[in-house]
Design an enzyme around this catalytic site. Sequence first.
Site, PDB file in Angstrom:
ATOM      1  CE1 TYR A 279     -40.912  16.020  14.068  1.00  0.00           C
ATOM      2  CE2 TYR A 279     -42.124  14.641  12.407  1.00  0.00           C
ATOM      3  CZ  TYR A 279     -41.261  15.546  12.939  1.00  0.00           C
ATOM      4  OH  TYR A 279     -41.382  16.804  12.064  1.00  0.00           O
TER       5      TYR A 279
ATOM      6  CD  GLU B 216     -50.870  19.711  10.846  1.00  0.00           C
ATOM      7  OE1 GLU B 216     -50.433  20.429  10.492  1.00  0.00           O
ATOM      8  OE2 GLU B 216     -52.048  20.214  11.837  1.00  0.00           O
TER       9      GLU B 216
END
Length: 146
Positions: free
Chosen positions: A115, A103
Amino acid sequence: MIIREMEMDDIERVAEIEAQNFAKPWTAVGLFTYFMREDAKFFVAVEDEEVVGYCGVLISIDEGDITNVAVEKSRQGKGIGTELVQAMIHNMEEAGVTTLHLEVRASNENARKLYERAGFLQDHIRKEYYSEPTEDGIAMSRRHSH
Ligand SMILES: CC(C)(COP(=O)(O)OP(=O)(O)OC[C@H]1O[C@@H](n2cnc3c(N)ncnc32)[C@H](O)[C@@H]1OP(=O)(O)O)[C@@H](O)C(=O)NCCC(=O)NCCS
Protein backbone atom coordinates in the site's frame (compact mmCIF):
# COMPACT_ATOMS: atom_id res chain seq x y z
CA MET A 1 -2.33 -11.84 -16.49
CA ILE A 2 -5.40 -9.69 -16.89
CA ILE A 3 -7.40 -7.69 -14.36
CA ARG A 4 -11.12 -7.42 -14.94
CA GLU A 5 -14.27 -6.77 -12.96
CA MET A 6 -15.51 -9.73 -10.93
CA GLU A 7 -18.43 -11.68 -12.37
CA MET A 8 -20.98 -13.86 -10.62
CA ASP A 9 -19.22 -17.04 -11.77
CA ASP A 10 -16.00 -15.97 -10.04
CA ILE A 11 -17.56 -15.88 -6.57
CA GLU A 12 -16.95 -19.52 -5.55
CA ARG A 13 -13.28 -19.28 -6.51
CA VAL A 14 -12.88 -15.93 -4.74
CA ALA A 15 -14.40 -17.51 -1.61
CA GLU A 16 -11.70 -20.21 -1.82
CA ILE A 17 -8.98 -17.55 -1.94
CA GLU A 18 -10.62 -15.84 1.05
CA ALA A 19 -10.62 -19.09 3.01
CA GLN A 20 -6.92 -19.67 2.28
CA ASN A 21 -5.98 -16.26 3.60
CA PHE A 22 -8.22 -15.12 6.45
CA ALA A 23 -9.24 -16.53 9.83
CA LYS A 24 -12.74 -15.15 9.32
CA PRO A 25 -13.18 -15.32 5.54
CA TRP A 26 -16.09 -13.88 3.62
CA THR A 27 -18.23 -16.77 2.41
CA ALA A 28 -19.59 -17.09 -1.13
CA VAL A 29 -22.94 -15.85 0.20
CA GLY A 30 -21.31 -12.84 1.86
CA LEU A 31 -19.40 -12.06 -1.31
CA PHE A 32 -22.57 -12.35 -3.35
CA THR A 33 -24.35 -9.87 -1.05
CA TYR A 34 -21.58 -7.35 -1.66
CA PHE A 35 -21.43 -8.18 -5.36
CA MET A 36 -25.08 -7.13 -5.68
CA ARG A 37 -24.53 -3.77 -4.04
CA GLU A 38 -24.62 -0.76 -6.32
CA ASP A 39 -21.85 0.92 -4.35
CA ALA A 40 -19.43 -2.03 -4.50
CA LYS A 41 -16.86 -2.84 -7.14
CA PHE A 42 -14.70 -5.97 -7.22
CA PHE A 43 -11.80 -6.83 -9.48
CA VAL A 44 -10.13 -10.18 -10.15
CA ALA A 45 -6.69 -11.09 -11.49
CA VAL A 46 -6.85 -13.94 -14.02
CA GLU A 47 -3.91 -16.08 -15.09
CA ASP A 48 -4.38 -18.91 -17.60
CA GLU A 49 -8.13 -18.51 -17.21
CA GLU A 50 -7.93 -19.03 -13.46
CA VAL A 51 -8.80 -16.38 -10.87
CA VAL A 52 -5.67 -15.96 -8.73
CA GLY A 53 -6.54 -12.86 -6.70
CA TYR A 54 -9.13 -10.23 -6.10
CA CYS A 55 -9.83 -6.90 -4.44
CA GLY A 56 -12.96 -4.96 -3.56
CA VAL A 57 -13.97 -1.40 -2.85
CA LEU A 58 -17.09 0.31 -1.52
CA ILE A 59 -17.74 3.71 -3.05
CA SER A 60 -19.43 6.70 -1.49
CA ILE A 61 -19.52 9.62 -3.95
CA ASP A 62 -15.83 10.61 -4.23
CA GLU A 63 -14.44 8.30 -1.54
CA GLY A 64 -13.67 4.59 -1.67
CA ASP A 65 -13.12 2.07 1.11
CA ILE A 66 -11.02 -0.94 0.16
CA THR A 67 -12.71 -3.97 1.71
CA ASN A 68 -10.40 -6.87 0.79
CA VAL A 69 -7.30 -7.70 -1.18
CA ALA A 70 -6.11 -11.30 -1.42
CA VAL A 71 -3.98 -13.43 -3.68
CA GLU A 72 -3.96 -17.22 -3.88
CA LYS A 73 -1.41 -18.50 -1.38
CA SER A 74 0.88 -20.27 -3.83
CA ARG A 75 1.09 -17.18 -6.04
CA GLN A 76 1.84 -14.51 -3.45
CA GLY A 77 4.95 -12.34 -3.71
CA LYS A 78 4.87 -12.27 -7.53
CA GLY A 79 3.40 -8.82 -8.04
CA ILE A 80 -0.25 -9.85 -8.48
CA GLY A 81 -1.46 -7.90 -5.44
CA THR A 82 0.39 -4.81 -6.62
CA GLU A 83 -1.21 -5.03 -10.06
CA LEU A 84 -4.67 -5.49 -8.57
CA VAL A 85 -4.31 -2.44 -6.33
CA GLN A 86 -2.87 -0.35 -9.18
CA ALA A 87 -5.73 -1.33 -11.47
CA MET A 88 -8.26 -0.48 -8.80
CA ILE A 89 -6.64 2.91 -8.12
CA HIS A 90 -6.72 3.67 -11.84
CA ASN A 91 -10.35 2.61 -12.17
CA MET A 92 -11.36 4.68 -9.13
CA GLU A 93 -9.57 7.76 -10.46
CA GLU A 94 -11.45 7.38 -13.75
CA ALA A 95 -14.70 7.17 -11.78
CA GLY A 96 -13.95 10.42 -9.94
CA VAL A 97 -13.06 8.82 -6.61
CA THR A 98 -10.45 11.16 -5.11
CA THR A 99 -9.68 9.43 -1.80
CA LEU A 100 -9.23 5.75 -1.02
CA HIS A 101 -9.21 4.40 2.53
CA LEU A 102 -8.25 1.04 4.01
CA GLU A 103 -7.32 -0.70 7.23
CA VAL A 104 -4.54 -3.23 7.53
CA ARG A 105 -3.31 -5.41 10.39
CA ALA A 106 -0.26 -3.84 12.05
CA SER A 107 1.72 -7.08 11.60
CA ASN A 108 0.89 -7.45 7.89
CA GLU A 109 4.17 -6.09 6.57
CA ASN A 110 3.75 -7.33 3.00
CA ALA A 111 0.40 -5.61 2.64
CA ARG A 112 1.56 -2.40 4.34
CA LYS A 113 4.59 -2.24 2.05
CA LEU A 114 2.41 -2.79 -1.00
CA TYR A 115 0.00 0.00 0.00
CA GLU A 116 2.84 2.41 0.79
CA ARG A 117 4.39 1.80 -2.61
CA ALA A 118 0.98 2.47 -4.17
CA GLY A 119 0.90 5.91 -2.50
CA PHE A 120 -1.09 5.22 0.67
CA LEU A 121 -0.10 7.15 3.79
CA GLN A 122 -0.73 6.15 7.37
CA ASP A 123 -3.57 8.17 8.98
CA HIS A 124 -3.97 6.74 12.48
CA ILE A 125 -3.95 3.57 14.51
CA ARG A 126 -7.22 1.89 15.45
CA LYS A 127 -6.58 0.16 18.75
CA GLU A 128 -7.57 -3.51 18.71
CA TYR A 129 -9.56 -3.05 15.52
CA TYR A 130 -9.09 -6.72 14.60
CA SER A 131 -10.03 -9.90 16.43
CA GLU A 132 -8.78 -13.50 16.13
CA PRO A 133 -6.07 -12.58 16.92
CA THR A 134 -6.69 -9.20 18.54
CA GLU A 135 -4.53 -6.62 16.84
CA ASP A 136 -4.33 -2.91 16.07
CA GLY A 137 -5.43 -1.73 12.65
CA ILE A 138 -3.48 0.84 10.68
CA ALA A 139 -5.80 3.21 8.81
CA MET A 140 -4.27 4.41 5.56
CA SER A 141 -5.50 6.62 2.76
CA ARG A 142 -4.48 7.77 -0.66
CA ARG A 143 -5.53 11.09 -2.15
CA HIS A 144 -5.61 11.56 -5.87
CA SER A 145 -4.24 14.95 -6.87
CA HIS A 146 -5.42 16.34 -10.19
C1 LIG B 1 -1.04 -8.86 0.80
C2 LIG B 1 -1.23 -9.52 -0.56
C3 LIG B 1 -2.59 -9.16 -1.13
C4 LIG B 1 -0.14 -8.99 -1.50
O1 LIG B 1 -0.27 -9.59 -2.78
P1 LIG B 1 1.02 -10.22 -3.47
O2 LIG B 1 0.68 -10.54 -4.87
O3 LIG B 1 1.53 -11.29 -2.63
O4 LIG B 1 1.97 -8.93 -3.39
P2 LIG B 1 3.12 -8.43 -4.34
O5 LIG B 1 3.90 -9.57 -4.82
O6 LIG B 1 2.52 -7.52 -5.35
O7 LIG B 1 3.96 -7.51 -3.31
C5 LIG B 1 4.06 -7.79 -1.93
C6 LIG B 1 5.32 -7.23 -1.31
O8 LIG B 1 5.67 -8.05 -0.18
C7 LIG B 1 6.88 -8.78 -0.45
N1 LIG B 1 6.88 -10.21 -0.08
C8 LIG B 1 7.92 -10.87 0.38
N2 LIG B 1 7.59 -12.12 0.66
C9 LIG B 1 6.32 -12.27 0.33
C10 LIG B 1 5.42 -13.35 0.39
N3 LIG B 1 5.75 -14.56 0.82
N4 LIG B 1 4.17 -13.14 -0.01
C11 LIG B 1 3.81 -11.93 -0.44
N5 LIG B 1 4.62 -10.88 -0.52
C12 LIG B 1 5.86 -11.05 -0.13
C13 LIG B 1 7.02 -8.68 -1.93
O9 LIG B 1 8.37 -8.84 -2.23
C14 LIG B 1 6.48 -7.31 -2.23
O10 LIG B 1 7.39 -6.29 -1.88
P3 LIG B 1 8.54 -5.78 -2.87
O11 LIG B 1 7.88 -5.43 -4.16
O12 LIG B 1 9.11 -4.63 -2.14
O13 LIG B 1 9.48 -6.91 -3.03
C15 LIG B 1 -1.09 -11.07 -0.50
O14 LIG B 1 0.17 -11.40 0.00
C16 LIG B 1 -2.17 -11.74 0.32
O15 LIG B 1 -3.17 -12.18 -0.21
N6 LIG B 1 -1.97 -11.86 1.63
C17 LIG B 1 -2.94 -12.47 2.51
C18 LIG B 1 -4.20 -11.64 2.61
C19 LIG B 1 -3.91 -10.24 3.10
O16 LIG B 1 -3.18 -10.05 4.04
N7 LIG B 1 -4.53 -9.25 2.45
C20 LIG B 1 -4.39 -7.85 2.80
C21 LIG B 1 -5.40 -7.49 3.83
S1 LIG B 1 -5.38 -5.73 4.14
